[in-house]
Design a protein around this motif. Structure first.
Motif, PDB file in Angstrom:
ATOM      1  N   GLY A 123       0.673  -1.214  -0.126  1.00 16.76           N
ATOM      2  CA  GLY A 123       0.086   0.063   0.072  1.00 16.76           C
ATOM      3  C   GLY A 123       0.965   1.381   0.091  1.00 16.76           C
ATOM      4  N   ALA A 126       2.311   1.575  -3.521  1.00 15.52           N
ATOM      5  CA  ALA A 126       1.450   2.094  -4.420  1.00 15.52           C
ATOM      6  C   ALA A 126       1.403   3.543  -4.208  1.00 15.52           C
ATOM      7  CB  ALA A 126       0.029   1.405  -4.067  1.00 15.52           C
ATOM      8  N   GLY A 127       1.114   4.078  -2.951  1.00 18.52           N
ATOM      9  CA  GLY A 127       1.049   5.640  -2.855  1.00 18.52           C
ATOM     10  C   GLY A 127       2.419   6.187  -3.548  1.00 18.52           C
ATOM     11  N   ALA A 130       1.977   6.145  -7.337  1.00 13.78           N
ATOM     12  CA  ALA A 130       1.086   6.965  -7.809  1.00 13.78           C
ATOM     13  C   ALA A 130       1.463   8.375  -8.011  1.00 13.78           C
ATOM     14  CB  ALA A 130      -0.075   6.767  -6.738  1.00 13.78           C
ATOM     15  N   TRP A 254      -9.097  -6.319  -6.132  1.00 12.80           N
ATOM     16  CA  TRP A 254      -8.071  -5.188  -5.538  1.00 12.80           C
ATOM     17  C   TRP A 254      -8.811  -4.053  -4.960  1.00 12.80           C
ATOM     18  CZ3 TRP A 254      -4.379  -3.938 -10.326  1.00 12.80           C
ATOM     19  CH2 TRP A 254      -3.305  -4.912 -10.535  1.00 12.80           C
ATOM     20  N   GLU A 257      -7.651   1.996  -4.305  1.00 10.58           N
ATOM     21  CA  GLU A 257      -6.435   2.921  -4.632  1.00 10.58           C
ATOM     22  C   GLU A 257      -5.671   2.256  -5.715  1.00 10.58           C
ATOM     23  OE1 GLU A 257      -7.661   1.851  -1.519  1.00 10.58           O
ATOM     24  OE2 GLU A 257      -8.045   3.668  -0.536  1.00 10.58           O
ATOM     25  N   ARG A 258      -5.439   0.892  -5.490  1.00 11.23           N
ATOM     26  CA  ARG A 258      -4.724   0.332  -6.878  1.00 11.23           C
ATOM     27  C   ARG A 258      -5.225   0.505  -8.217  1.00 11.23           C
ATOM     28  NH1 ARG A 258      -1.159  -5.168  -6.222  1.00 11.23           N
ATOM     29  NH2 ARG A 258      -0.156  -3.779  -4.706  1.00 11.23           N
ATOM     30  N   ASP A 260      -7.031   2.944  -9.016  1.00  8.15           N
ATOM     31  CA  ASP A 260      -6.773   4.318  -9.378  1.00  8.15           C
ATOM     32  C   ASP A 260      -5.522   4.481 -10.016  1.00  8.15           C
ATOM     33  OD1 ASP A 260      -9.396   4.771  -8.706  1.00  8.15           O
ATOM     34  OD2 ASP A 260      -8.901   5.651  -6.659  1.00  8.15           O
ATOM     35  N   LEU A 261      -4.599   3.565  -9.457  1.00 10.75           N
ATOM     36  CA  LEU A 261      -3.048   3.707  -9.808  1.00 10.75           C
ATOM     37  C   LEU A 261      -3.280   3.142 -11.145  1.00 10.75           C
ATOM     38  CD1 LEU A 261       0.072   4.049  -9.481  1.00 10.75           C
ATOM     39  CD2 LEU A 261      -0.006   1.789  -8.373  1.00 10.75           C
TER      40      LEU A 261
END
Length: 583
Positions: A123, A126-127, A130, A254, A257-258, A260-261
Motif C-alpha cells: 500500500g 502504491a502511494g 502513484a 483489488w 487505490e490500486r 486508481d493507480l
C-alpha cells in the motif's frame, strides 16, 4: 511501513526485546530464514523472521547478527515456538549491533506476519508509485517525453511486483518489462487483444478479466484524449484502434487505490499514444497528397517529384528510390437496432452490398493499417514511422516503401513477385483478435498489390490492391485479405476488371524480361513468344529461332528464374500468353 507500527498490531504477537531507539526504521519486505548466512539473499530493509534452527550454541549468535546488520536489515524477529524464550546471547548480539529484536509468540505463524507486512508495504509503495505516475504524466503533457510507458511499467514490476505490457489492438507489443523472462509470447498477446476487443464491444467497464492457459490477466483500456470515446457516437468508431494495458494479475479483489493507480498508468500511456498520433500527421498528409496525384492521373514525373520531396519523412534511412507496395483496407459495419438487439431492417447499402448506418470506416481502417503493417517482430511505436496511410471515406490506402533490392547475379535489380508483404501473412497475424472486435456485425477486407519499382507503376498498384480487396470481400469471414497473386489470368478476362489492373499484371510479368533484354540483348521476349507459338515444343522453337536446343533451354530457364514462373505449367503459359497479347 515503520517498525513501530508492528508493535501497534496486537494480532502479530510481537514483543520488543531491544532496539527501542531504532523503531522509526522503514520495513521494505520480509524474509524467513534459518540459514547460518542468509546475507546473499538480503537487499536491505527486510524484517527477518527466524525459528533459530541455525543456532547450535551461544557462539553462533554474534556472527549471525553481524551478517544481518551488515546487509542493512531493518530488524530481527525470533520465534519462541521451537526453542522457547529467546536466548540472552542473541539479545546481547543485537544490542551490540543496534539491530532491533522482536520475540514472536508461539501462537502466531510467520505467514501471518509476512502477509501483514507485505500488504502494508504494498500500500505504501502504491502511494509512492502513484505520485511518480502523476509526475511523469505532467512531464509528458508539458514538455519532452519523460521515457514513455516503459519507465512506469518497470516501476510496476519493481515496486508492486506487477508484470504489465502495452499491446496494440492486433496484439503487437508496444511496451513491456525489459527483462527477458517477462516476454509475452505472440500467441498470448493475440489472445489477450481478442479478449479485450470482445469485452469492449459488450460495453462493460474495464478492467476485463482474461485467462490464457494457466495465467489470469486484467486488461485495462487505454483511451487517449484525442481519440477516446468522449467524441465517438458509437464504440465501433474506436474499438479497433485502442491500445490496452495487460497486467498479469486478477484485479477483481483489488482495493480502489490500486485500481486508481492503474487508471493513472493508462492515462500516461494514452498521452504517449496521442503524442505518436500527432507525429504521424505529416506522414498522413504526405500520403494523402501522393494518393490524390495517383488517383487523378497525374504524370509519373509529378508523382516522382512529390515522392522525392516526401522521402525524408516517408523513408527515414531507406534512401530516395525504394520499391513500393500499396495496401487497401476497408472496415464495414452492419446497421444495428439497439431496441431489437440485431441488425436494422433498413439502412443504406455500400458498394459491396453491406448495410451501414453512417459510421465512417476510413479513420478506423487507417489506424488499423498503421498497426497491422508494422513488422510483427518489432516492438514500440517507432517501427511504424515508415508506414504512410491516407483515408478517403470508408477506404484507407497505405504506401509501403520496401528497401531497393540490390542487383542479383543476373544484374536485373528486380525484386520479383515474392518480395514484400503477403496477404496471407498479414491475415494470419490479425484474423483472430480483429474477428473478436468486429463481433458479428463488422468486416475488415484487405487488398495487397505487387511491388512496383517506379512512380509510374503506382496507379496500377493502387487499382490492383483495390481489385484484390474486392476479391477478398467476396469471401466469407469477418477478416479477409487477398493479394496480387490471386489476380490470375482468368480473372483478368472478366469485363469489369479495370485496365490499370491488367496493365499492372502485364508489367509485373514482362518488365523483368524487358529490363534484362535492354541490359544484355538476350531476346527473352521474342524467345518467349516463339516458345508459346510452338506449343512448348523445344525442337520446333529452336528451329524457328535458329538456335541450338541447349541455348533455347538456357533462355527459357532464365525466363523462369526472372519471373518465378514454370513454363511447363498450363496456368503459367496462359498468363504469359495473355500478358503478351495485352502488352
Amino acid at each position: 511501513m515503520r517498525l513501530r507500527a508492528l508493535l501497534d498490531t496486537d494480532a502479530l504477537g510481537l514483543r520488543l526485546l531491544g532496539g527501542q531507539d531504532e523503531l522509526d526504521r522503514a520495513v521494505r519486505g520480509v524474509m524467513t530464514t534459518d540459514l547460518r548466512d542468509p546475507s546473499r539473499y538480503l537487499s536491505g530493509g527486510e524484517l527477518v523472521l527466524t525459528g533459530l534452527a541455525w543456532r547450535r550454541g551461544a557462539a553462533d549468535s554474534e556472527p549471525f547478527v553481524r551478517l544481518l546488520a551488515g546487509a542493512g536489515v531493518a530488524a530481527l524477529a525470533a520465534g519462541e515456538a521451537e526453542l522457547g524464550p529467546i536466548p540472552d546471547d542473541l539479545v546481547v548480539a543485537c544490542a551490540r549491533h543496534r539491530l532491533p529484536l522482536f520475540a514472536v509468540n508461539e501462537s502466531v505463524a510467520f505467514a501471518t506476519i509476512t502477509e501483514h507486512v507485505v500488504r502494508q508495504v504494498s500500500g505504501e509503495r502504491a502511494g509512492d508509485l502513484a505520485a511518480v505516475v502523476d509526475r511523469h504524466r505532467r512531464m509528458m503533457t508539458s514538455g519532452p517525453a519523460g521515457g514513455g510507458p516503459d519507465v512506469v511499467l518497470d516501476l510496476l514490476g519493481s515496486d508492486l511486483d506487477l508484470r504489465a505490457w502495452v499491446l496494440s489492438p492486433v496484439g503487437r507489443l508496444v511496451a513491456g518489462p525489459r527483462l527477458a523472462e517477462a516476454e509475452l509470447p505472440a500467441g498470448v498477446r493475440a489472445a489477450l487483444a481478442g479478449e479485450h476487443l470482445a469485452a469492449v464491444r459488450t460495453g462493460r467497464r474495464g478492467p476485463y478479466r482474461a485467462t490464457v492457459g494457466p495465467t489470469t490477466y486484467s486488461l485495462f483500456p487505454v483511451r487517449g484524449g484525442g481519440r477516446g470515446t468522449a467524441g465517438a457516437r458509437d464504440v465501433r468508431e474506436t474499438v479497433l484502434s485502442e491500445w490496452l494495458l495487460a497486467v498479469e494479475a486478477d484485479a477483481g479483489d483489488w482495493p480502489a487505490e490500486r485500481l486508481d493507480l492503474l487508471e493513472g498508468v493508462t492515462q500516461l500511456i494514452a498521452v504517449e499514444r496521442d503524442r505518436r498520433d500527432a507525429a504521424r500527421t505529416v506522414r498522413r498528409r504526405l500520403a494523402r497528397e501522393v494518393l490524390e496525384l495517383v488517383q487523378t492521373g497525374a504524370a509519373p514525373a509529378e508523382i516522382a517529384a512529390r515522392l522525392r520531396v516526401a522521402a525524408p519523412v516517408l523513408l527515414p534511412g531507406l534512401g530516395a528510390a525504394p520499391h513500393w507496395q500499396v495496401v487497401v483496407a476497408r472496415v464495414e459495419w452492419d446497421a444495428w437496432d439497439d431496441a431489437k438487439g440485431g441488425p436494422a431492417s433498413s439502412s443504406a447499402e455500400d458498394g459491396g452490398g453491406r448495410r451501414t448506418d453512417g459510421l465512417e470506416g476510413g479513420p478506423v481502417a487507417q489506424a488499423l493499417l498503421e498497426e497491422i503493417l508494422v513488422d510483427p517482430l518489432s516492438s514500440g511505436p517507432e517501427p511504424s514511422d515508415r508506414i504512410a496511410v491516407a483515408h478517403t471515406g470508408d477506404e484507407a490506402v497505405a504506401l509501403v516503401p520496401l528497401p531497393a533490392v540490390s542487383s542479383g547475379q543476373d544484374g536485373s535489380g528486380h525484386d520479383g513477385s515474392g518480395t514484400g508483404l503477403l496477404a496471407d501473412a498479414i491475415l494470419a497475424a490479425v484474423r483472430d483478435p480483429l474477428s473478436a472486435g468486429l463481433d458479428g456485425d463488422g468486416r475488415l477486407t484487405l487488398g495487397v498489390s505487387a511491388a512496383v519499382h517506379s512512380a509510374e507503376g503506382l496507379r496500377g498498384a493502387l487499382e490492383e490492391a483495390r481489385h484484390a480487396r474486392r476479391v477478398a470481400a467476396a469471401r466469407p469471414g469477418r477478416v479477409c485479405a487477398a493479394g496480387h497473386q490471386e489476380l490470375a489470368s482468368h480473372v483478368l478476362l472478366l469485363p469489369f476488371v479495370p485496365d490499370d489492373v491488367r496493365r499492372a499484371f502485364t508489367a509485373r510479368l514482362l518488365d523483368p524480361l524487358r529490363d534484362y533484354d535492354r541490359r544484355h540483348r538476350a531476346e527473352l521476349i521474342p524467345t518467349l513468344e516463339a516458345f508459346l507459338d510452338s506449343d512448348g515444343s523445344w525442337t520446333r522453337c529452336a528451329a524457328r529461332l535458329h538456335l541450338h536446343v541447349n541455348t533455347l533451354r538456357y533462355r527459357v530457364g532464365r525466363i523462369e528464374q526472372l519471373t518465378g514462373r514454370d513454363l511447363s505449367r498450363l496456368e503459367d503459359k496462359l498468363d504469359f500468353f495473355l500478358a503478351l497479347r495485352m502488352s
